[in-house]
Design a protein around this motif. Structure first.
Motif, PDB file in Angstrom:
ATOM      1  N   LEU A  62       0.669  -1.132  -0.135  1.00  0.00           N
ATOM      2  CA  LEU A  62      -0.070   0.012  -0.016  1.00  0.00           C
ATOM      3  C   LEU A  62       0.736   1.351   0.042  1.00  0.00           C
ATOM      4  O   LEU A  62       0.649   2.204  -0.753  1.00  0.00           O
ATOM      5  CB  LEU A  62      -1.007   0.054   1.091  1.00  0.00           C
ATOM      6  N   ILE A  63       2.037   1.297   0.759  1.00  0.00           N
ATOM      7  CA  ILE A  63       2.986   2.244   0.872  1.00  0.00           C
ATOM      8  C   ILE A  63       3.654   2.703  -0.469  1.00  0.00           C
ATOM      9  O   ILE A  63       3.716   3.680  -1.074  1.00  0.00           O
ATOM     10  CB  ILE A  63       3.874   2.139   2.066  1.00  0.00           C
ATOM     11  N   ILE A  64       4.108   1.579  -0.994  1.00  0.00           N
ATOM     12  CA  ILE A  64       5.141   1.569  -2.162  1.00  0.00           C
ATOM     13  C   ILE A  64       4.046   2.035  -3.475  1.00  0.00           C
ATOM     14  O   ILE A  64       4.253   2.962  -4.256  1.00  0.00           O
ATOM     15  CB  ILE A  64       5.437   0.207  -2.603  1.00  0.00           C
ATOM     16  N   SER A  65       2.918   1.516  -3.594  1.00  0.00           N
ATOM     17  CA  SER A  65       1.904   1.989  -4.406  1.00  0.00           C
ATOM     18  C   SER A  65       1.347   3.234  -4.338  1.00  0.00           C
ATOM     19  O   SER A  65       0.969   3.804  -5.172  1.00  0.00           O
ATOM     20  CB  SER A  65       0.631   0.970  -4.388  1.00  0.00           C
ATOM     21  N   ALA A  66       1.099   3.796  -3.243  1.00  0.00           N
ATOM     22  CA  ALA A  66       0.756   5.171  -3.018  1.00  0.00           C
ATOM     23  C   ALA A  66       1.682   6.227  -3.526  1.00  0.00           C
ATOM     24  O   ALA A  66       1.471   7.202  -4.210  1.00  0.00           O
ATOM     25  CB  ALA A  66       0.469   5.446  -1.490  1.00  0.00           C
ATOM     26  N   VAL A  67       3.320   5.855  -3.335  1.00  0.00           N
ATOM     27  CA  VAL A  67       3.998   6.727  -3.514  1.00  0.00           C
ATOM     28  C   VAL A  67       4.299   6.705  -5.184  1.00  0.00           C
ATOM     29  O   VAL A  67       4.574   7.638  -5.866  1.00  0.00           O
ATOM     30  CB  VAL A  67       5.393   6.094  -3.023  1.00  0.00           C
ATOM     31  N   ILE A  68       4.170   5.458  -5.797  1.00  0.00           N
ATOM     32  CA  ILE A  68       4.204   5.278  -7.310  1.00  0.00           C
ATOM     33  C   ILE A  68       3.007   6.133  -7.943  1.00  0.00           C
ATOM     34  O   ILE A  68       3.095   6.876  -8.948  1.00  0.00           O
ATOM     35  CB  ILE A  68       3.970   3.916  -7.741  1.00  0.00           C
ATOM     36  N   ARG A  69       2.035   5.820  -7.390  1.00  0.00           N
ATOM     37  CA  ARG A  69       0.573   6.762  -7.697  1.00  0.00           C
ATOM     38  C   ARG A  69       0.891   8.154  -7.854  1.00  0.00           C
ATOM     39  O   ARG A  69       0.437   9.103  -8.620  1.00  0.00           O
ATOM     40  CB  ARG A  69      -0.551   6.243  -7.087  1.00  0.00           C
ATOM     41  N   LYS A  70       1.556   8.677  -6.771  1.00  0.00           N
ATOM     42  CA  LYS A  70       1.790  10.162  -6.485  1.00  0.00           C
ATOM     43  C   LYS A  70       2.336  10.843  -7.741  1.00  0.00           C
ATOM     44  O   LYS A  70       2.171  11.623  -8.071  1.00  0.00           O
ATOM     45  CB  LYS A  70       2.549  10.159  -5.064  1.00  0.00           C
ATOM     46  N   TYR A  71       3.449   9.876  -8.527  1.00  0.00           N
ATOM     47  CA  TYR A  71       4.430  10.360  -9.496  1.00  0.00           C
ATOM     48  C   TYR A  71       3.860  10.140 -10.749  1.00  0.00           C
ATOM     49  O   TYR A  71       4.457  10.132 -11.795  1.00  0.00           O
ATOM     50  CB  TYR A  71       5.747   9.845  -9.361  1.00  0.00           C
ATOM     51  N   LEU A  81       3.240  13.016   1.674  1.00  0.00           N
ATOM     52  CA  LEU A  81       2.251  12.167   0.900  1.00  0.00           C
ATOM     53  C   LEU A  81       0.830  12.504   1.049  1.00  0.00           C
ATOM     54  O   LEU A  81      -0.062  12.745   0.583  1.00  0.00           O
ATOM     55  CB  LEU A  81       2.459  10.783   1.087  1.00  0.00           C
ATOM     56  N   VAL A  82       0.695  12.661   2.540  1.00  0.00           N
ATOM     57  CA  VAL A  82      -0.854  13.016   3.080  1.00  0.00           C
ATOM     58  C   VAL A  82      -1.181  14.487   2.626  1.00  0.00           C
ATOM     59  O   VAL A  82      -2.444  14.744   2.402  1.00  0.00           O
ATOM     60  CB  VAL A  82      -0.913  12.787   4.487  1.00  0.00           C
ATOM     61  N   TRP A  83      -0.306  15.499   2.760  1.00  0.00           N
ATOM     62  CA  TRP A  83      -0.466  16.815   2.302  1.00  0.00           C
ATOM     63  C   TRP A  83      -0.760  17.135   0.900  1.00  0.00           C
ATOM     64  O   TRP A  83      -1.300  18.062   0.397  1.00  0.00           O
ATOM     65  CB  TRP A  83       0.534  17.759   2.754  1.00  0.00           C
ATOM     66  N   SER A  84      -0.310  16.091  -0.052  1.00  0.00           N
ATOM     67  CA  SER A  84      -0.517  16.218  -1.448  1.00  0.00           C
ATOM     68  C   SER A  84      -1.770  15.319  -1.972  1.00  0.00           C
ATOM     69  O   SER A  84      -1.802  15.119  -3.238  1.00  0.00           O
ATOM     70  CB  SER A  84       0.756  15.833  -2.363  1.00  0.00           C
ATOM     71  N   TRP A  92      -7.962   6.975  -1.221  1.00  0.00           N
ATOM     72  CA  TRP A  92      -7.977   6.573  -0.019  1.00  0.00           C
ATOM     73  C   TRP A  92      -7.032   5.738   0.568  1.00  0.00           C
ATOM     74  O   TRP A  92      -6.505   5.608   1.563  1.00  0.00           O
ATOM     75  CB  TRP A  92      -9.444   5.853   0.407  1.00  0.00           C
ATOM     76  N   ILE A  93      -6.544   5.127  -0.657  1.00  0.00           N
ATOM     77  CA  ILE A  93      -5.319   4.344  -0.589  1.00  0.00           C
ATOM     78  C   ILE A  93      -4.149   4.954   0.008  1.00  0.00           C
ATOM     79  O   ILE A  93      -3.330   4.475   0.862  1.00  0.00           O
ATOM     80  CB  ILE A  93      -4.901   3.426  -1.650  1.00  0.00           C
ATOM     81  N   GLN A  94      -4.035   6.234  -0.606  1.00  0.00           N
ATOM     82  CA  GLN A  94      -3.032   7.192  -0.273  1.00  0.00           C
ATOM     83  C   GLN A  94      -3.145   7.737   1.050  1.00  0.00           C
ATOM     84  O   GLN A  94      -2.046   7.736   1.794  1.00  0.00           O
ATOM     85  CB  GLN A  94      -3.031   8.435  -1.293  1.00  0.00           C
ATOM     86  N   VAL A  95      -4.269   7.662   1.743  1.00  0.00           N
ATOM     87  CA  VAL A  95      -4.625   8.227   2.947  1.00  0.00           C
ATOM     88  C   VAL A  95      -4.049   7.291   4.080  1.00  0.00           C
ATOM     89  O   VAL A  95      -3.354   7.400   4.942  1.00  0.00           O
ATOM     90  CB  VAL A  95      -6.027   8.566   3.262  1.00  0.00           C
ATOM     91  N   ILE A  96      -4.560   6.006   3.696  1.00  0.00           N
ATOM     92  CA  ILE A  96      -4.332   4.730   4.574  1.00  0.00           C
ATOM     93  C   ILE A  96      -2.649   4.636   4.567  1.00  0.00           C
ATOM     94  O   ILE A  96      -1.840   4.318   5.812  1.00  0.00           O
ATOM     95  CB  ILE A  96      -4.985   3.442   4.116  1.00  0.00           C
TER      96      ILE A  96
END
Length: 224
Positions: free
Chosen positions: A20-29, A79-82, A156-160
């Protein structure tokens, strides 16, 4: 063969939240897991195998856990602020694949340290270690990629994930050798068993980060 199975199951279970953490970082970019699947599997397999080979000297290196903890706490806050509303999420990659993989490796190093230590205890044979890690990383990321349309298209994945990152960051900081003296001082001064309070504190920080993410998400929705 038994060592491979143990390494496989231990890493597979541990990677459920790491994913979840890695996917959220990937999704952010602006990337998707499917775009980087082979790169991620090969690079994480190789890097984790190297970590296991040298983990006994790295694990107790003063300052290592503290520094990585501070870094991933910063990642969690950023991550959460963006957080963006789902229909505003990036669809075009904002950095090169090479830089993205470096960020993935840095993130994975921060969140997989405990599982690497356990893996080092399960086996000392490089072939068994690299095989078990390769199978577990492949299984978890292939499974996630199959459901990426459902899981990957929600902020929501990014939030979690931000909350999970913050929780791991606090635990990493307090486990560092350089924090042992302050922790022991607090334990002696207040006459408490601080381990239970550390877990509660880490959980509180994670909850605060998640609340910030929820607020940011609804703010973006309101703006729309």
């Amino acid at each position: 063969m038994g060592d491979i199975i143990k390494v496989f199951f231990m890493n597979s279970i541990n990677d459920l939240d790491n994913l979840l953490i890695i996917s959220a970082v990937i999704r952010k970019y602006g990337y998707k897991i499917g775009d980087l699947l082979i790169y991620i599997i090969l690079s994480i397999t190789l890097s984790r195998t190297i970590y296991v080979m040298v983990i006994h000297s790295l694990a107790e290196l003063p300052g290592l856990r503290f520094i990585t903890g501070v870094i991933i706490l910063f990642i969690a806050i950023r991550l959460v602020w963006s957080i963006e509303n789902d229909n505003k999420a990036r669809t075009i990659p904002s950095i090169s694949i090479f830089r993205m993989i470096l960020i993935v490796l840095a993130t994975d190093f921060s969140v997989c340290l405990d599982s690497v230590i356990i893996t080092a205890e399960l086996s000392s044979t490089p072939l068994f270690i690299i095989t078990g890690i390769f199978l577990s990383v492949s299984a978890v990321f292939f499974l996630y990629n199959s459901f990426s349309e459902i899981l990957g298209n929600t902020s929501w994945i990014q939030v979690i994930a931000s909350g999970l990152i913050a929780h791991i960051a606090i635990l990493s900081i307090v486990k560092d050798p350089i924090t042992r003296i302050p922790v022991l001082f607090i334990e002696k001064f207040f006459e408490i068993h601080i381990n239970s309070w550390i877990n509660i504190f880490a959980l509180d920080i994670a909850i605060i980060v998640i609340i910030i993410g929820v607020i940011r998400r609804f703010q973006n929705r309101t703006i729309l």
